[in-house]
Design a protein around this motif. Structure first.
Motif, PDB file in Angstrom:
ATOM      1  N   PRO A  54       5.387  -6.885  18.697  1.00  0.00           N
ATOM      2  CA  PRO A  54       5.802  -5.551  19.147  1.00  0.00           C
ATOM      3  C   PRO A  54       6.623  -4.804  18.095  1.00  0.00           C
ATOM      4  CG  PRO A  54       7.162  -7.233  20.169  1.00  0.00           C
ATOM      5  CD  PRO A  54       6.079  -7.965  19.436  1.00  0.00           C
ATOM      6  N   ARG A  55       7.049  -5.519  17.048  1.00  0.00           N
ATOM      7  CA  ARG A  55       7.846  -4.888  16.003  1.00  0.00           C
ATOM      8  C   ARG A  55       7.084  -4.839  14.687  1.00  0.00           C
ATOM      9  NH1 ARG A  55      14.103  -6.682  16.166  1.00  0.00           N
ATOM     10  NH2 ARG A  55      13.948  -5.496  14.227  1.00  0.00           N
ATOM     11  N   ASP A  56       7.406  -3.858  13.856  1.00  0.00           N
ATOM     12  CA  ASP A  56       6.827  -3.783  12.520  1.00  0.00           C
ATOM     13  C   ASP A  56       7.363  -4.952  11.705  1.00  0.00           C
ATOM     14  OD1 ASP A  56       5.774  -1.464  13.462  1.00  0.00           O
ATOM     15  OD2 ASP A  56       6.966  -0.123  12.191  1.00  0.00           O
ATOM     16  N   ILE A  57       6.492  -5.575  10.925  1.00  0.00           N
ATOM     17  CA  ILE A  57       6.886  -6.755  10.165  1.00  0.00           C
ATOM     18  C   ILE A  57       6.733  -6.524   8.668  1.00  0.00           C
ATOM     19  CG2 ILE A  57       6.477  -9.215   9.776  1.00  0.00           C
ATOM     20  CD1 ILE A  57       5.281  -9.400  12.539  1.00  0.00           C
ATOM     21  N   HIS A  58       7.729  -6.937   7.910  1.00  0.00           N
ATOM     22  CA  HIS A  58       7.660  -6.926   6.455  1.00  0.00           C
ATOM     23  C   HIS A  58       7.295  -8.339   6.009  1.00  0.00           C
ATOM     24  CE1 HIS A  58       9.615  -2.946   5.894  1.00  0.00           C
ATOM     25  NE2 HIS A  58      10.176  -3.256   7.063  1.00  0.00           N
ATOM     26  N   PHE A  59       6.089  -8.489   5.497  1.00  0.00           N
ATOM     27  CA  PHE A  59       5.645  -9.818   5.078  1.00  0.00           C
ATOM     28  C   PHE A  59       5.957 -10.071   3.609  1.00  0.00           C
ATOM     29  CE2 PHE A  59       2.801  -9.306   8.758  1.00  0.00           C
ATOM     30  CZ  PHE A  59       2.983 -10.545   9.368  1.00  0.00           C
ATOM     31  N   MET A  60       6.324 -11.312   3.326  1.00  0.00           N
ATOM     32  CA  MET A  60       6.456 -11.769   1.956  1.00  0.00           C
ATOM     33  C   MET A  60       5.087 -12.324   1.562  1.00  0.00           C
ATOM     34  SD  MET A  60       9.002 -14.713   0.446  1.00  0.00           S
ATOM     35  CE  MET A  60      10.497 -13.781   0.718  1.00  0.00           C
ATOM     36  N   ALA A  61       4.473 -11.750   0.523  1.00  0.00           N
ATOM     37  CA  ALA A  61       3.115 -12.139   0.140  1.00  0.00           C
ATOM     38  C   ALA A  61       3.072 -12.606  -1.315  1.00  0.00           C
ATOM     39  CB  ALA A  61       2.171 -10.956   0.332  1.00  0.00           C
ATOM     40  N   LYS A  62       2.139 -13.494  -1.611  1.00  0.00           N
ATOM     41  CA  LYS A  62       2.049 -14.035  -2.970  1.00  0.00           C
ATOM     42  C   LYS A  62       1.811 -12.911  -3.979  1.00  0.00           C
ATOM     43  CE  LYS A  62      -2.838 -15.334  -2.398  1.00  0.00           C
ATOM     44  NZ  LYS A  62      -3.799 -16.453  -2.435  1.00  0.00           N
ATOM     45  N   GLU A  63       2.445 -13.051  -5.116  1.00  0.00           N
ATOM     46  CA  GLU A  63       2.455 -12.016  -6.152  1.00  0.00           C
ATOM     47  C   GLU A  63       1.051 -11.613  -6.603  1.00  0.00           C
ATOM     48  OE1 GLU A  63       5.252 -11.393 -10.039  1.00  0.00           O
ATOM     49  OE2 GLU A  63       4.009 -13.201 -10.005  1.00  0.00           O
ATOM     50  N   GLU A  64       0.118 -12.566  -6.607  1.00  0.00           N
ATOM     51  CA  GLU A  64      -1.237 -12.298  -7.088  1.00  0.00           C
ATOM     52  C   GLU A  64      -1.928 -11.181  -6.306  1.00  0.00           C
ATOM     53  OE1 GLU A  64      -0.257 -16.604  -7.975  1.00  0.00           O
ATOM     54  OE2 GLU A  64       0.024 -15.187  -6.322  1.00  0.00           O
ATOM     55  N   LEU A  65      -1.575 -11.040  -5.031  1.00  0.00           N
ATOM     56  CA  LEU A  65      -2.219 -10.020  -4.199  1.00  0.00           C
ATOM     57  C   LEU A  65      -1.876  -8.602  -4.654  1.00  0.00           C
ATOM     58  CD1 LEU A  65      -1.739 -11.559  -0.641  1.00  0.00           C
ATOM     59  CD2 LEU A  65      -3.831 -11.526  -2.013  1.00  0.00           C
ATOM     60  N   PHE A  66      -0.770  -8.458  -5.363  1.00  0.00           N
ATOM     61  CA  PHE A  66      -0.315  -7.132  -5.784  1.00  0.00           C
ATOM     62  C   PHE A  66      -0.883  -6.729  -7.146  1.00  0.00           C
ATOM     63  CE2 PHE A  66       2.636  -8.511  -2.608  1.00  0.00           C
ATOM     64  CZ  PHE A  66       3.067  -7.363  -1.968  1.00  0.00           C
ATOM     65  N   GLU A  67      -1.694  -7.593  -7.754  1.00  0.00           N
ATOM     66  CA  GLU A  67      -2.233  -7.307  -9.083  1.00  0.00           C
ATOM     67  C   GLU A  67      -3.334  -6.248  -9.047  1.00  0.00           C
ATOM     68  OE1 GLU A  67      -3.391 -11.088 -10.620  1.00  0.00           O
ATOM     69  OE2 GLU A  67      -1.321 -11.776 -10.936  1.00  0.00           O
ATOM     70  N   VAL A  78       2.482  -0.982   3.895  1.00  0.00           N
ATOM     71  CA  VAL A  78       2.723  -1.655   5.177  1.00  0.00           C
ATOM     72  C   VAL A  78       3.992  -2.511   5.119  1.00  0.00           C
ATOM     73  CG1 VAL A  78       0.314  -1.623   5.887  1.00  0.00           C
ATOM     74  CG2 VAL A  78       1.189  -3.606   4.622  1.00  0.00           C
ATOM     75  N   GLY A  79       4.765  -2.350   4.039  1.00  0.00           N
ATOM     76  CA  GLY A  79       6.067  -2.995   3.966  1.00  0.00           C
ATOM     77  C   GLY A  79       6.096  -4.388   3.399  1.00  0.00           C
ATOM     78  N   ALA A  80       4.969  -4.870   2.843  1.00  0.00           N
ATOM     79  CA  ALA A  80       4.962  -6.212   2.253  1.00  0.00           C
ATOM     80  C   ALA A  80       5.607  -6.173   0.869  1.00  0.00           C
ATOM     81  CB  ALA A  80       3.534  -6.730   2.153  1.00  0.00           C
ATOM     82  N   PHE A  81       6.094  -7.314   0.413  1.00  0.00           N
ATOM     83  CA  PHE A  81       6.670  -7.380  -0.930  1.00  0.00           C
ATOM     84  C   PHE A  81       6.310  -8.724  -1.564  1.00  0.00           C
ATOM     85  CE2 PHE A  81       9.789  -9.003   2.032  1.00  0.00           C
ATOM     86  CZ  PHE A  81      10.384 -10.088   1.391  1.00  0.00           C
TER      87      PHE A  81
END
Length: 197
Positions: A54-67, A78-81
């Motif tokens: 029910p709440r917005d979530i900030h996910f911690m995601a592996k660095e490779e996904l941001f390449e 969407v607030g991931a870092f």
């Protein structure tokens, strides 16, 4: 606005592909910092947790996904870092703590990588670090299913984890993570048998 739009679109798509059942989302506090810790069985796990919470979530995601620039833009919106795997990423830890200090919800998959056999593996110390260094409520989450087309997926949010019994023992971050993973494993064990009900 983008988060809500993306959540709506993903929810529609996933509802057409999977039979998602959500249990216990009332256990997630409406206000204040929250850490949702889940087992990890598929790349679909983050969006499934995202659309069922029910709440917005900030996910911690592996660095490779941001390449990749296009994926970087989506994840950032969407607030991931990012977090560097296999090492202590101080910047990621600071980002996570800042989000919690601001009263947001942090989404973690403590195992760090997907479980190939569906069994819960030992979690990394990062989850325990955030739990110890913040006043956040920690909610265990169990994802049960195979993500096959039209198959049932059950997402179970457990009750907040109480760490008071551990405080007198002065546990380290890894021991706190182990406690979190025990709660996730219990949720899995308790709800697997009722998967077909």
């Amino acid at each position: 606005m983008f988060y809500k739009f993306a959540k709506t679109v993903v929810k529609i798509i996933f509802s057409l592909i999977f039979k998602i059942k959500v249990i216990g989302k009332e256990n997630i506090p409406k206000n204040g910092p929250v850490i949702i810790c889940s087992n990890h069985i598929s790349n679909f796990d983050p969006p499934v947790v995202g659309i069922t919470s029910p709440r917005d979530i900030h996910f911690m995601a592996k660095e490779e996904l941001f390449e990749k620039s296009w994926l970087n833009k989506i994840l950032t919106n969407v607030g991931a870092f990012p977090v560097k795997r296999g090492m202590r990423d101080r910047n990621a830890l600071r980002n996570g703590l800042k989000l919690l200090e601001e009263g947001h919800t942090l989404g973690l998959f403590p195992e760090g990588t997907r479980s190939k056999d569906g069994e819960v593996k030992r979690g990394l110390a990062g989850a325990g670090f955030f739990a110890m260094r913040s006043n956040a409520t920690v909610i265990p989450c169990a994802i049960i299913g195979t993500y096959k087309k039209f198959s049932p997926i059950k997402v179970v949010y457990g009750q907040p984890i109480e760490f008071k019994s551990m405080q007198t023992e002065k546990p380290n971050a890894q021991e706190v993570t182990d406690e979190i993973m025990d709660h996730i494993k219990r949720l899995l064990d308790e709800n697997r048998s009722s998967m077909l009900r």
